[in-house]
Design a protein around this motif. Structure first.
Motif: not given
Length: 88
Positions: A14-22, A33-38, A60-65
């Motif tokens: 979900a975090l990666l998919q949300s990141s791809k929306r930018f 990158r931050r998701t993968r590293e964390d 929480h990070e997913l909601e913000v993202l």
């Protein structure tokens, strides 16, 4: 597969998919990158309390993202591509 592991994988996707929306290349690559590293840093965690804390923080990070990607789509670059995205 344990419930915690499947929950973590679901959150990771979900975090990666949300990141791809930018639309902005820099934001998109940074959040991916931050998701993968964390997740790589937390991969060896075995303490159940710490894992629960990390999952809560990840949600929480997913909601913000998700909020930020929506705002970013409203104020995008107007269809222009970043120099790193242009193929020759």
């Amino acid at each position: 597969m344990s419930a915690t592991r499947s929950e973590a994988l679901k959150l990771y996707r979900a975090l990666l998919q949300s990141s791809k929306r930018f639309s902005n290349y820099n934001f998109r690559e940074y959040f991916m990158r931050r998701t993968r590293e964390d997740f790589a840093a937390a991969k060896s965690e075995t303490d159940p309390a710490k894992i629960a804390e990390l999952l809560t923080h990840g949600r929480h990070e997913l909601e913000v993202l998700m909020r930020q990607s929506t705002i970013s789509s409203l104020y995008g670059m107007g269809g222009r591509k970043h120099v790193m995205e242009i193929r020759r």
